[in-house]
Design a protein around this motif. Structure first.
Motif, PDB file in Angstrom:
ATOM      1  N   ALA A 297     -83.269   1.285  10.364  1.00 29.58           N
ATOM      2  CA  ALA A 297     -83.546   2.657   9.944  1.00 29.58           C
ATOM      3  C   ALA A 297     -82.467   3.616  10.428  1.00 29.58           C
ATOM      4  O   ALA A 297     -82.009   3.533  11.574  1.00 29.58           O
ATOM      5  N   LYS A 298     -82.082   4.531   9.571  1.00 24.92           N
ATOM      6  CA  LYS A 298     -81.063   5.535   9.908  1.00 24.92           C
ATOM      7  C   LYS A 298     -81.682   6.845  10.379  1.00 24.92           C
ATOM      8  O   LYS A 298     -80.992   7.695  10.939  1.00 24.92           O
ATOM      9  N   GLY A 299     -82.987   7.007  10.157  1.00 19.55           N
ATOM     10  CA  GLY A 299     -83.634   8.242  10.560  1.00 19.55           C
ATOM     11  C   GLY A 299     -85.076   8.253  10.119  1.00 19.55           C
ATOM     12  O   GLY A 299     -85.588   7.267   9.560  1.00 19.55           O
TER      13      GLY A 299
ATOM     14  N   ILE B 176    -104.821  -0.400  10.662  1.00 17.44           N
ATOM     15  CA  ILE B 176    -104.562   0.263  11.939  1.00 17.44           C
ATOM     16  C   ILE B 176    -103.052   0.383  12.081  1.00 17.44           C
ATOM     17  O   ILE B 176    -102.324  -0.599  11.941  1.00 17.44           O
ATOM     18  N   LEU B 177    -102.586   1.589  12.330  1.00 13.25           N
ATOM     19  CA  LEU B 177    -101.155   1.864  12.479  1.00 13.25           C
ATOM     20  C   LEU B 177    -100.813   1.855  13.960  1.00 13.25           C
ATOM     21  O   LEU B 177    -101.434   2.582  14.745  1.00 13.25           O
ATOM     22  N   HIS B 178     -99.856   1.039  14.354  1.00 10.54           N
ATOM     23  CA  HIS B 178     -99.585   0.780  15.767  1.00 10.54           C
ATOM     24  C   HIS B 178     -98.238   1.362  16.180  1.00 10.54           C
ATOM     25  O   HIS B 178     -97.205   1.024  15.598  1.00 10.54           O
ATOM     26  N   TRP B 179     -98.277   2.213  17.201  1.00 13.34           N
ATOM     27  CA  TRP B 179     -97.053   2.737  17.809  1.00 13.34           C
ATOM     28  C   TRP B 179     -96.929   2.127  19.199  1.00 13.34           C
ATOM     29  O   TRP B 179     -97.654   2.483  20.119  1.00 13.34           O
ATOM     30  N   LEU B 180     -96.001   1.178  19.316  1.00 17.06           N
ATOM     31  CA  LEU B 180     -95.747   0.491  20.585  1.00 17.06           C
ATOM     32  C   LEU B 180     -94.496   1.078  21.219  1.00 17.06           C
ATOM     33  O   LEU B 180     -93.422   1.076  20.606  1.00 17.06           O
ATOM     34  N   GLY B 181     -94.629   1.585  22.438  1.00 21.62           N
ATOM     35  CA  GLY B 181     -93.516   2.233  23.098  1.00 21.62           C
ATOM     36  C   GLY B 181     -92.486   1.261  23.649  1.00 21.62           C
ATOM     37  O   GLY B 181     -92.754   0.060  23.802  1.00 21.62           O
ATOM     38  N   PRO B 182     -91.300   1.755  23.980  1.00 23.74           N
ATOM     39  CA  PRO B 182     -90.217   0.891  24.464  1.00 23.74           C
ATOM     40  C   PRO B 182     -90.490   0.273  25.827  1.00 23.74           C
ATOM     41  O   PRO B 182     -89.820  -0.692  26.205  1.00 23.74           O
ATOM     42  N   MET B 183     -91.461   0.791  26.587  1.00 26.61           N
ATOM     43  CA  MET B 183     -91.811   0.134  27.845  1.00 26.61           C
ATOM     44  C   MET B 183     -92.408  -1.244  27.589  1.00 26.61           C
ATOM     45  O   MET B 183     -92.318  -2.131  28.435  1.00 26.61           O
TER      46      MET B 183
ATOM     47  N   SER C 254     -86.420   8.760  16.198  1.00 28.22           N
ATOM     48  CA  SER C 254     -85.912   9.644  17.246  1.00 28.22           C
ATOM     49  C   SER C 254     -86.334   9.143  18.623  1.00 28.22           C
ATOM     50  O   SER C 254     -87.475   8.686  18.798  1.00 28.22           O
ATOM     51  N   ALA C 255     -85.429   9.262  19.586  1.00 24.28           N
ATOM     52  CA  ALA C 255     -85.773   8.970  20.973  1.00 24.28           C
ATOM     53  C   ALA C 255     -86.538  10.125  21.606  1.00 24.28           C
ATOM     54  O   ALA C 255     -87.116   9.969  22.689  1.00 24.28           O
ATOM     55  N   ASP C 256     -86.552  11.263  20.957  1.00 26.49           N
ATOM     56  CA  ASP C 256     -87.338  12.414  21.388  1.00 26.49           C
ATOM     57  C   ASP C 256     -88.782  12.182  20.944  1.00 26.49           C
ATOM     58  O   ASP C 256     -89.088  12.177  19.737  1.00 26.49           O
TER      59      ASP C 256
END
Length: 383
Positions: A159-161, A181-188, A199-201
């Motif tokens: 992905a570019k953005g 179910i939509l899953h947002w898994l963090g970088p930890m 975005s990293a923000d």
């Protein structure tokens, strides 16, 4: 009788284990919250870590899922707790999904299965990422399970953005047969997912994530948030469209998030509920009566254990989860797919044993103590 447990400092201390199990009798089924445990897989210790599909003991793996269903929990299958992308490849995950979905139908258990892109083994275009998601979504739907759209390492790389995420997820949600179910898994949990949603923000990423949800509320049963940030989850939860659940994936702050506040609460889809299933079930059963304080009295003491298991590097929490399954008698060995049992130090494992015993997690404390002693002896420690 006491046991000598090694510390991270290089010293040791004596611990006196429980002698009696803690009785928990939840009132099933659970009613006030939808509760999933992301479940681990039991490795086959007689096959090599290089076997493909991954060397899984299917009988023991399915027996553990029956244990979770018996406590009133749903099974979140083929997620990161099952070592997805860390020893369990797509071929193994596909077989796991088919077998677990069939078992769920047989016993009437709730099941949701992870949909990702891990069949891609190298750089991929957005079209290839989308096709990989579609292949896995079709398999999960054909198995009769609910889909969990997981975060994709391949999408994060391609992905570019934000617009690329909106296009890929929009396409998948439009064609999903049932709400997902939509899953947002963090970088930890997975460093390769840094900068997800374009975005990293995290504030900017949250806006993109919510834009996806707002555009397709009829196709989203709920969102699972695994960022280990209670404040951010609460703020995001309050902005969800009506009818879209928030499933906490916060293994640091789950009691307060599930208990909720005057403006709402989170349901749960948690890796820590793999070892904590009996306590989680009992706690939610108490919450069903409206007794929030009683719920917290059961679950709050488990947070120290959970934070220990999920300490950095967080992605290795599976090692502690499988250790506790072995100590509790759910499997006959402490071996993991891909040899991941070596990912944590012996003092870390000893502390996990102590914290689990303190909260009364083991149905047979004597068995857990005996197995812990054997593990220590194997590593040259006189317990």
């Amino acid at each position: 009788m006491s046991i000598e447990l090694p510390d991270e400092s290089g010293t040791s201390h004596r611990y006196v284990p429980r002698t009696e199990a803690v009785a928990m009798a939840p009132d099933l089924p659970l009613r006030s919250r939808v509760v999933y445990s992301a479940a681990h897989v039991v490795a086959d210790p007689l096959r090599t870590a290089a076997d493909a599909p991954a060397a899984v003991d299917w009988d023991a793996t399915l027996a553990f899922r029956r244990h979770l269903w018996a406590h009133g929990l749903g099974v979140a299958e083929a997620m990161d707790t099952a070592q997805r992308g860390m020893g369990l490849d797509w071929a193994g995950a596909a077989e796991l999904i088919r077998r677990s979905a069939a078992e769920a139908r047989a016993v009437g258990g709730r099941i949701a299965c992870g949909v990702g892109t891990d069949q891609l083994t190298g750089p991929a275009t957005l079209a290839e990422v989308t096709a990989a998601y579609e292949e896995q979504l079709a398999l999960v739907e054909a198995a009769g399970a609910q889909a969990v759209l997981m975060a994709s390492r391949a999408l994060a790389a391609a992905a570019k953005g934000p617009d690329d995420y909106l296009r890929v997820y929009g396409h998948l949600l439009r064609q999903a047969a049932e709400p997902v179910i939509l899953h947002w898994l963090g970088p930890m949990f997975d460093p390769a997912l840094d900068g997800y949603w374009g975005s990293a923000d995290l504030d900017a990423a949250t806006e993109t994530f919510l834009e996806v949800v707002a555009a397709h509320p009829d196709k989203i049963d709920g969102v699972k948030i695994s960022l280990l940030d209670a404040r951010r989850e609460v703020e995001l939860r309050r902005r969800l469209p009506g009818g879209v659940r928030c499933y906490t994936g916060d293994d640091f702050n789950y009691p307060e998030l599930i208990a909720g506040d005057e403006q709402g609460f989170s349901h749960a889809l948690l890796g820590i509920f793999d070892p904590l299933a009996p306590l989680a079930s009992a706690a939610v059963s108490v919450l069903d009566t409206g007794d929030t304080n009683g719920f917290r009295r059961i679950l709050d003491p488990t947070v120290e254990l959970s934070r220990h298991l999920f300490c950095a590097p967080t992605r290795f929490y599976k090692t502690g989860v499988v250790l506790l399954a072995w100590l509790a008698g759910h499997q006959q060995h402490f071996t993991m797919v891909g040899g991941l049992q070596s990912a944590r130090s012996l003092p870390h494992l000893a502390r996990a044993y102590e914290l689990a015993d303190r909260v009364g997690l083991f149905p047979d404390p004597a068995l857990a103590e005996d197995r812990m002693r054997r593990l220590l002896t194997l590593h040259g420690v006189d317990a």
